[in-house]
Write a protein that holds these residues in place. Structure first.
Motif, PDB file in Angstrom:
ATOM      1  N   VAL A   2      18.395 -21.775  -6.780  1.00  0.00           N
ATOM      2  CA  VAL A   2      17.347 -22.318  -7.631  1.00  0.00           C
ATOM      3  C   VAL A   2      17.934 -22.734  -8.975  1.00  0.00           C
ATOM      4  CG1 VAL A   2      15.197 -21.806  -8.834  1.00  0.00           C
ATOM      5  CG2 VAL A   2      15.583 -20.912  -6.532  1.00  0.00           C
ATOM      6  N   GLN A   3      17.568 -23.922  -9.411  1.00  0.00           N
ATOM      7  CA  GLN A   3      17.966 -24.388 -10.737  1.00  0.00           C
ATOM      8  C   GLN A   3      16.721 -24.869 -11.481  1.00  0.00           C
ATOM      9  OE1 GLN A   3      21.157 -27.252 -10.053  1.00  0.00           O
ATOM     10  NE2 GLN A   3      22.662 -25.634 -10.432  1.00  0.00           N
ATOM     11  N   LEU A   4      16.652 -24.513 -12.740  1.00  0.00           N
ATOM     12  CA  LEU A   4      15.524 -24.860 -13.591  1.00  0.00           C
ATOM     13  C   LEU A   4      16.079 -25.459 -14.873  1.00  0.00           C
ATOM     14  CD1 LEU A   4      13.808 -21.390 -13.147  1.00  0.00           C
ATOM     15  CD2 LEU A   4      13.068 -23.491 -12.032  1.00  0.00           C
ATOM     16  N   ALA A   5      15.581 -26.626 -15.256  1.00  0.00           N
ATOM     17  CA  ALA A   5      16.095 -27.297 -16.451  1.00  0.00           C
ATOM     18  C   ALA A   5      14.936 -27.818 -17.285  1.00  0.00           C
ATOM     19  CB  ALA A   5      17.029 -28.429 -16.063  1.00  0.00           C
ATOM     20  N   GLU A   6      14.707 -27.175 -18.410  1.00  0.00           N
ATOM     21  CA  GLU A   6      13.616 -27.550 -19.293  1.00  0.00           C
ATOM     22  C   GLU A   6      14.083 -28.588 -20.313  1.00  0.00           C
ATOM     23  OE1 GLU A   6      13.294 -23.226 -18.053  1.00  0.00           O
ATOM     24  OE2 GLU A   6      14.841 -24.435 -19.027  1.00  0.00           O
ATOM     25  N   SER A   7      13.176 -29.456 -20.704  1.00  0.00           N
ATOM     26  CA  SER A   7      13.481 -30.469 -21.710  1.00  0.00           C
ATOM     27  C   SER A   7      12.197 -30.914 -22.384  1.00  0.00           C
ATOM     28  CB  SER A   7      14.181 -31.668 -21.067  1.00  0.00           C
ATOM     29  OG  SER A   7      13.341 -32.286 -20.121  1.00  0.00           O
ATOM     30  N   CYS A  22      10.090 -29.604 -16.727  1.00  0.00           N
ATOM     31  CA  CYS A  22      10.968 -28.628 -16.089  1.00  0.00           C
ATOM     32  C   CYS A  22      11.378 -29.198 -14.745  1.00  0.00           C
ATOM     33  CB  CYS A  22      10.259 -27.297 -15.924  1.00  0.00           C
ATOM     34  SG  CYS A  22      11.216 -26.069 -15.017  1.00  0.00           S
ATOM     35  N   ALA A  23      12.603 -29.686 -14.689  1.00  0.00           N
ATOM     36  CA  ALA A  23      13.137 -30.198 -13.436  1.00  0.00           C
ATOM     37  C   ALA A  23      13.649 -29.037 -12.595  1.00  0.00           C
ATOM     38  CB  ALA A  23      14.261 -31.182 -13.727  1.00  0.00           C
ATOM     39  N   THR A  24      13.227 -28.994 -11.356  1.00  0.00           N
ATOM     40  CA  THR A  24      13.611 -27.876 -10.492  1.00  0.00           C
ATOM     41  C   THR A  24      14.358 -28.365  -9.266  1.00  0.00           C
ATOM     42  OG1 THR A  24      11.677 -27.822  -9.031  1.00  0.00           O
ATOM     43  CG2 THR A  24      11.448 -26.760 -11.182  1.00  0.00           C
ATOM     44  N   SER A  25      15.148 -27.484  -8.709  1.00  0.00           N
ATOM     45  CA  SER A  25      15.778 -27.719  -7.419  1.00  0.00           C
ATOM     46  C   SER A  25      15.938 -26.396  -6.723  1.00  0.00           C
ATOM     47  CB  SER A  25      17.134 -28.423  -7.572  1.00  0.00           C
ATOM     48  OG  SER A  25      18.035 -27.616  -8.291  1.00  0.00           O
ATOM     49  N   GLY A  26      15.947 -26.424  -5.398  1.00  0.00           N
ATOM     50  CA  GLY A  26      16.094 -25.198  -4.628  1.00  0.00           C
ATOM     51  C   GLY A  26      14.835 -24.369  -4.547  1.00  0.00           C
ATOM     52  N   ILE A  27      13.718 -24.946  -4.919  1.00  0.00           N
ATOM     53  CA  ILE A  27      12.453 -24.221  -4.909  1.00  0.00           C
ATOM     54  C   ILE A  27      11.334 -25.210  -4.602  1.00  0.00           C
ATOM     55  CG2 ILE A  27      12.181 -24.529  -7.410  1.00  0.00           C
ATOM     56  CD1 ILE A  27      10.761 -21.860  -7.530  1.00  0.00           C
ATOM     57  N   SER A  28      10.397 -24.791  -3.790  1.00  0.00           N
ATOM     58  CA  SER A  28       9.266 -25.641  -3.451  1.00  0.00           C
ATOM     59  C   SER A  28       8.110 -25.304  -4.387  1.00  0.00           C
ATOM     60  CB  SER A  28       8.845 -25.420  -2.002  1.00  0.00           C
ATOM     61  OG  SER A  28       7.751 -26.251  -1.678  1.00  0.00           O
ATOM     62  N   ILE A  29       8.003 -26.059  -5.465  1.00  0.00           N
ATOM     63  CA  ILE A  29       7.055 -25.667  -6.515  1.00  0.00           C
ATOM     64  C   ILE A  29       5.610 -25.822  -6.082  1.00  0.00           C
ATOM     65  CG2 ILE A  29       8.708 -26.138  -8.352  1.00  0.00           C
ATOM     66  CD1 ILE A  29       7.114 -28.690  -8.983  1.00  0.00           C
ATOM     67  N   SER A  30       5.366 -26.626  -5.064  1.00  0.00           N
ATOM     68  CA  SER A  30       3.982 -26.796  -4.608  1.00  0.00           C
ATOM     69  C   SER A  30       3.512 -25.601  -3.787  1.00  0.00           C
ATOM     70  CB  SER A  30       3.847 -28.073  -3.793  1.00  0.00           C
ATOM     71  OG  SER A  30       4.643 -28.001  -2.629  1.00  0.00           O
ATOM     72  N   ASN A  74       9.212 -32.476  -7.942  1.00  0.00           N
ATOM     73  CA  ASN A  74       9.922 -31.232  -8.212  1.00  0.00           C
ATOM     74  C   ASN A  74       9.897 -30.857  -9.694  1.00  0.00           C
ATOM     75  OD1 ASN A  74      10.724 -30.919  -5.510  1.00  0.00           O
ATOM     76  ND2 ASN A  74      12.488 -32.262  -5.819  1.00  0.00           N
ATOM     77  N   THR A  75       8.967 -31.418 -10.439  1.00  0.00           N
ATOM     78  CA  THR A  75       8.917 -31.198 -11.877  1.00  0.00           C
ATOM     79  C   THR A  75       7.594 -30.574 -12.295  1.00  0.00           C
ATOM     80  OG1 THR A  75      10.365 -33.118 -12.210  1.00  0.00           O
ATOM     81  CG2 THR A  75       9.187 -32.305 -14.138  1.00  0.00           C
ATOM     82  N   ASN A 100      12.784 -16.380 -10.763  1.00  0.00           N
ATOM     83  CA  ASN A 100      14.199 -16.409 -10.430  1.00  0.00           C
ATOM     84  C   ASN A 100      14.999 -15.763 -11.542  1.00  0.00           C
ATOM     85  OD1 ASN A 100      17.006 -17.988 -10.355  1.00  0.00           O
ATOM     86  ND2 ASN A 100      16.097 -17.931  -8.326  1.00  0.00           N
ATOM     87  N   SER A 101      16.044 -15.036 -11.160  1.00  0.00           N
ATOM     88  CA  SER A 101      16.850 -14.338 -12.163  1.00  0.00           C
ATOM     89  C   SER A 101      17.649 -15.314 -13.028  1.00  0.00           C
ATOM     90  CB  SER A 101      17.787 -13.345 -11.500  1.00  0.00           C
ATOM     91  OG  SER A 101      18.625 -14.015 -10.571  1.00  0.00           O
ATOM     92  N   ASN A 102      17.893 -16.520 -12.487  1.00  0.00           N
ATOM     93  CA  ASN A 102      18.633 -17.526 -13.254  1.00  0.00           C
ATOM     94  C   ASN A 102      17.645 -18.413 -14.008  1.00  0.00           C
ATOM     95  OD1 ASN A 102      21.204 -16.697 -12.414  1.00  0.00           O
ATOM     96  ND2 ASN A 102      21.010 -17.898 -10.536  1.00  0.00           N
ATOM     97  N   TRP A 103      17.293 -17.983 -15.184  1.00  0.00           N
ATOM     98  CA  TRP A 103      16.398 -18.775 -16.018  1.00  0.00           C
ATOM     99  C   TRP A 103      17.146 -20.006 -16.539  1.00  0.00           C
ATOM    100  CZ3 TRP A 103      11.274 -17.411 -17.449  1.00  0.00           C
ATOM    101  CH2 TRP A 103      10.838 -16.174 -16.947  1.00  0.00           C
ATOM    102  N   GLY A 104      16.388 -21.050 -16.814  1.00  0.00           N
ATOM    103  CA  GLY A 104      16.996 -22.213 -17.425  1.00  0.00           C
ATOM    104  C   GLY A 104      17.365 -21.923 -18.873  1.00  0.00           C
ATOM    105  N   GLN A 105      17.887 -22.936 -19.535  1.00  0.00           N
ATOM    106  CA  GLN A 105      18.318 -22.752 -20.917  1.00  0.00           C
ATOM    107  C   GLN A 105      17.146 -22.784 -21.893  1.00  0.00           C
ATOM    108  OE1 GLN A 105      18.412 -25.593 -19.321  1.00  0.00           O
ATOM    109  NE2 GLN A 105      17.585 -27.122 -20.753  1.00  0.00           N
TER     110      GLN A 105
END
Length: 113
Positions: A2-7, A22-30, A74-75, A100-105
């Motif tokens: 899972v990757q999360l990228a806020e902007s 928040c652009a996401t990958s590796g996760i089905s946000i719906s 995915n956003t 997810n344990s890997n929070w975005g920045q």
């Protein structure tokens, strides 16, 4: 993974608006309840808005009526209107019930005149 990228954060004056993404990958946000969180200086990170698989939304009292969470593809988005100095914080997105344990920045929002 899972990757999360806020902007979309920035410095704005009280009363102005911002739209966070928040652009996401590796996760089905719906299929998950997704949330926006924020962490102000000296405070713990707190959830402020959720969007459920049904597309219903819930908000913390502090942002209700001013912020709107939505999603497309995915956003995940957070439309923030009528910003106040107390909205100053770093904003993050993540799954709500199983973050997810890997929070975005995160993305910094500063509201100041």
């Amino acid at each position: 993974q899972v990757q999360l990228a806020e902007s979309g954060g920035g410095l704005v004056q009280p009363g102005e608006s911002l739209r966070l993404s928040c652009a996401t990958s590796g996760i089905s946000i719906s299929r998950k309840t997704m949330a926006w969180y924020r962490q102000a200086p000296g405070h713990q990170r707190e959830p402020i808005a959720q969007i459920h698989p049904s597309s219903t939304t819930t908000y913390a009292d502090s942002v209700k009526g001013r912020f709107t969470i939505s999603r497309a593809g995915n956003t995940v988005f957070l439309q923030m209107n009528s910003l106040k100095p107390e909205d100053t914080a770093v904003y993050y997105c993540n799954s709500y019930y199983d973050p997810n344990s890997n929070w975005g920045q995160g993305t910094q929002v500063t509201v100041s005149s």
